[in-house]
Design an enzyme around this catalytic site. Structure first.
Site, short mmCIF file in Angstrom:
data_model
loop_
_atom_site.label_atom_id
_atom_site.label_comp_id
_atom_site.label_asym_id
_atom_site.label_seq_id
_atom_site.Cartn_x
_atom_site.Cartn_y
_atom_site.Cartn_z
N TRP A 237 0.87 -1.17 0.00
CA TRP A 237 0.00 0.00 0.00
C TRP A 237 0.91 1.21 0.00
O TRP A 237 1.83 1.30 0.81
CB TRP A 237 -0.88 -0.06 1.24
CG TRP A 237 -1.87 1.05 1.37
CD1 TRP A 237 -2.73 1.50 0.41
CD2 TRP A 237 -2.11 1.83 2.54
NE1 TRP A 237 -3.51 2.51 0.92
CE2 TRP A 237 -3.16 2.73 2.23
CE3 TRP A 237 -1.58 1.86 3.83
CZ2 TRP A 237 -3.67 3.64 3.15
CZ3 TRP A 237 -2.09 2.77 4.75
CH2 TRP A 237 -3.11 3.64 4.41
N ASP B 161 -0.46 -5.18 9.57
CA ASP B 161 -1.51 -4.29 9.08
C ASP B 161 -2.68 -5.21 8.73
O ASP B 161 -2.59 -6.02 7.81
CB ASP B 161 -1.03 -3.53 7.83
CG ASP B 161 -2.07 -2.56 7.31
OD1 ASP B 161 -1.75 -1.78 6.40
OD2 ASP B 161 -3.23 -2.58 7.79
N LYS C 79 -13.30 -1.61 5.94
CA LYS C 79 -13.86 -2.51 4.94
C LYS C 79 -14.79 -3.54 5.54
O LYS C 79 -15.90 -3.74 5.03
CB LYS C 79 -12.73 -3.25 4.19
CG LYS C 79 -12.02 -2.41 3.16
CD LYS C 79 -10.92 -1.58 3.78
CE LYS C 79 -10.10 -0.87 2.73
NZ LYS C 79 -9.13 0.05 3.36
#
Lengths: 393, 413
Positions: B141, B223, B259
């Site tokens: 990311w 993460d 999400k």
């Protein structure tokens, strides 16, 4: 082990106290006359509107809710302000006042190449120093509070400010100075603006109490608007924690007044570069509430009345406290309590006296003698006056 | 007052690529347009989806007159923190039972990463040791890099991850990089559904990774942005984090609920801290409080309330797991449908990676020229890296996307 936060730690100690008469005059959150948190009606109505609209939860842009940003700038500067009309400003949504100050501090650290020095009034909000320091700036102070008068040390401020190295950053509380409650008068602001201009200083305004101080949003933002009128391109932090009671929703804004629209666009792009690796984009809930209130004529009107209501109750408590102290037979001059403005009051009490208030009376405040007047009610103002008199006679 | 502007030399920063992509998509007037860019879930109608359980809980919150807007504690809503950590570490977590887990409510996964990074820079491997190497997967990311740079780290390195030739994990390269990393280096690991490749280590590979990291005293910073969303099962998606904890690691895990709860704009995240014992964890949290105080003071309450309410009520929790499975299943369906079409079309290359990869994203393997064709000629928006968001696919646009990929691959090598 990190020490407890000097401000928020007071509430934690208060919570543990079992004395029925305990008073929390620590953290600055408004309380109604029953000592309860107050959710504004205008906020409830805005929330109902939001619920009815059934909106999605898509990410906000990095700079936040555009309608909120625009409304926030207009609230601060007045919607007919030349800055607003020309568009020579940028406003980004931030995580309340703290987030705004942090984004601003980081922006200055990265792009304000003229100075690393930030001058805070003495005293200032406790969190200003670590925020600017963590952002890589150096902290200094200018005289502000006069403990002899419990008022504004105007001569001392002017003297110090006139000696600050040119192009240093100087921070002002726009209204309702925290922690002292001592604000310059308009004529004094005019002279401050003049010396800031003369010394080419960079003005950073922290406005956390617009509307909450005097009850009038225009009066409370007068200093900011005056500086801009004098040709000083300020940066401004705003918080809606107190004036809309949106504390935990974290609603704030950071604005940079620029030379022109192009500069505003460039500055905005760099603010986004700072925000993205901090938290990506801001939370929507509070900003939506604030935006609806500010842009709906009915709700805005209602909000202005509610803000005035909160300010009036504070002023009333100040008056009652002084009256009760007189009744107790205190021989001290407590005029500063009513001269000062906003949520906080610098009582002039010494740390030993503050400690006694806490230990003997379960009255909690910060060591500097600051009380949050919002924690005073018609039900406990008598107890407070008695306690203060006991420790100060 | 200076004649010129104080900010005359402030350059115009480039926009963040993924948001520019969405902006370009919005401006595109072509009716066939498809947005396979930014990572947010979409229904089969191509719309954002507010989870039914979230709607229910929001209504509950709205009707609860006892709730107000007071400040949360600096570290956040206690019920949120404890339950969020429980979700990733498991109900039967020994670390939780041993009281050596702490949570810090943060603004999304980004906020959790930043608070964790700020802490590590100040207190890990010495005091204010900005030279501690931080390893980020190649690719990763794009914001990972910025987070650690802005937290003050001076030595950010890449560890090998994606093998473009074989379209899979470069385990050998990854382990080599770990072997040669200085001791105490920090490694940012994706707990599941690696962004952008969608390629996760297998359980056996995770075990190998953990063994090297243990031997070399490397710090795991997980993460976790897709727990539940990747496989449809919360426990399966948390396997790697839990394995590391069971192997005795002290670690951080930045959790995002953007999400899996669809709470993108409420900014709900939790930084879970697993330490050797309660005392250590308490001291770490006390220092994180100081860090939080100068970034945002205290976190926003709305999103945390929604998650806490959901996680602490068995019925709502079951409903949430169901909603998460709905999203994960739709993604899995789109994967198999896309792969089937490409294979039926006889599109050159192998396409099994589309179904072998996991989570929201797929690294298609499309090269920059092919990507450009997709965007400019076909109005299908995807990242220059070839990353597509599977959620952007719908039963209506599958054929168009598949045939467009086919064209891109056959026209450009």
């Amino acid at each position: 082990m990190g020490p407890p936060d000097p401000i928020l730690g007071v509430t934690e100690a208060f919570k543990r106290d079992t004395n029925a008469k305990k008073m929390n005059l620590g953290v600055g959150a408004y309380r109604d006359d029953n000592g309860k948190p107050y959710v504004l009606n205008s906020v409830r109505k805005a929330e109902a509107q939001i619920a009815a609209k059934k909106m999605d939860k898509e990410y906000l842009p990095i700079a936040g809710l555009a309608e909120f940003n625009k409304a926030s700038a207009e609230l601060a500067l007045g919607d007919t302000n030349e800055v607003i009309k020309s568009g020579r400003y940028v406003t980004v949504q931030t995580i309340s006042g703290t987030g705004s100050l942090r984004v601003g501090a980081n922006f200055l650290q990265r792009f304000f190449k003229y100075s690393r020095d930030v001058y805070l009034p003495k005293p200032s909000w406790g969190n200003h120093t670590p925020i600017f320091r963590d952002a890589g700036m150096q902290l200094h102070a200018y005289r502000y509070y006069d403990p002899k008068t419990c008022g504004f040390d105007f001569a001392g401020a002017l003297d110090d400010i006139s000696k600050i190295p040119e192009q240093s950053v100087i921070l002002f509380h726009a209204c309702a100075h925290n922690p002292t409650g001592v604000d310059p008068r308009p004529e004094q602001w005019k002279e401050l603006a003049a010396v800031v201009k003369k010394r080419n200083l960079f003005a950073f305004f922290d406005m956390a109490y617009q509307g909450f101080a005097s009850g009038d949003i225009n009066r409370d933002s007068w200093a900011v608007r005056h500086f801009i009128e004098q040709g000083i391109n300020v940066v401004l932090s705003q918080s809606y924690a107190k004036n809309m009671g949106l504390y935990g929703e974290r609603v704030g804004a950071f604005s940079v007044i620029c030379k022109d629209v192009d500069e505003a666009k460039r500055v905005e792009s760099q603010l986004k570069i700072l925000i993205r690796p901090m938290y990506s984009n801001p939370p929507i809930n509070g900003a939506r509430i604030a935006s609806i209130i500010l842009t709906s004529p009915d709700l805005r009107k209602e909000w202005l009345e509610e803000v005035k209501g909160m300010a009036d109750r504070i002023i009333d408590m100040r008056n009652q406290l002084v009256a009760n102290l007189k009744k107790e037979g205190s021989s001290h001059n407590w005029q500063h309590i009513t001269d000062q403005i906003g949520m906080f009051c610098y009582t002039g009490l010494k740390p030993e006296q503050v400690e006694r208030l806490t230990k003997e009376f379960s009255i909690y405040m910060t060591k500097d003698g600051r009380i949050s007047v919002a924690g005073v009610t018609s039900g406990n103002v008598g107890y407070l006056a008695r306690a203060i008199h006991q420790v100060s006679k | 007052m200076a004649a010129g502007s104080l900010f005359a030399s402030v350059p115009r920063a480039p926009p963040v690529a993924v948001f520019q992509l969405t902006a370009d998509f919005r401006e595109d007037r072509d009716p066939r347009k498809v947005n396979l860019g930014v990572g947010a879930y979409r229904t089969d109608e191509g719309h954002p989806w507010v989870l039914p359980v979230v709607k229910k809980v929001e209504q509950k919150i709205a009707n609860d007159a006892s709730l107000n807007h007071e400040y949360l504690p600096i570290l956040g809503l206690p019920e949120f923190r404890a339950n969020a950590s429980r979700i990733v570490l498991g109900d039967d977590s020994r670390a939780i039972k041993e009281n050596r887990v702490g949570g810090v409510q943060c603004l999304g996964g980004t906020g959790g990463l930043r608070v964790g990074a700020e802490f590590l820079r100040r207190w890990y491997n010495g005091t204010n040791n900005t030279a501690t190497p931080v390893y980020i997967s190649s690719p990763s990311w794009e914001n990972h890099n910025s987070v650690f740079v802005n937290a003050g780290f001076k030595d950010i390195r890449a560890y090998r991850y994606w093998d473009a030739a074989k379209r899979g994990l470069d385990l050998e390269g990854l382990l080599e990089d770990m072997e040669s990393a200085p001791e105490f280096s920090i490694f940012v690991l994706h707990a599941c559904a690696h962004n952008p490749t969608g390629t996760d280590p297998t359980l056996e590979q995770w075990k190998q990774i953990a063994a090297v990291m243990k031997r070399r005293f490397l710090f795991p910073f997980f993460d976790s942005a897709y727990q539940g969303f990747a496989s449809g099962c919360l426990d399966r998606d948390a396997w790697a984090v839990r394995y590391f904890v069971s192997e005795g690691f002290e670690l951080f895990c930045a959790q995002s609920f953007s999400k899996n709860f669809g709470l993108y704009n409420e900014r709900v995240g939790n930084l879970s801290v697993v330490g050797k014992d309660a005392d250590n964890v308490q001291r770490v949290l006390s220092q994180m409080e100081k860090i939080v105080r100068t970034i945002w003071s205290n976190p926003p309450s709305q999103g945390a309330r929604i998650v806490a309410t959901t996680l602490t009520c068995p019925q709502l929790f079951a409903e949430w797991k169901d909603n998460v499975k709905t999203m994960a299943d739709r993604v899995l369906l789109m994967r198999s449908e896309l792969r089937a079409r490409l294979q039926a079309l006889g599109t050159p290359g192998t396409w099994n990676h589309i179904t072998e990869q996991i989570g929201m994203f797929s690294f298609t393997g499309l090269n920059p020229k092919q990507v450009e064709y997709m965007i400019k000629e076909k109005h299908i928006y995807l990242m220059a890296s070839g990353r597509i968001n599977m959620c952007g696919l719908t039963t209506k646009n599958l054929d168009y996307v598949a045939s467009s990929i086919h064209e891109a691959v056959t026209k450009f090598q």
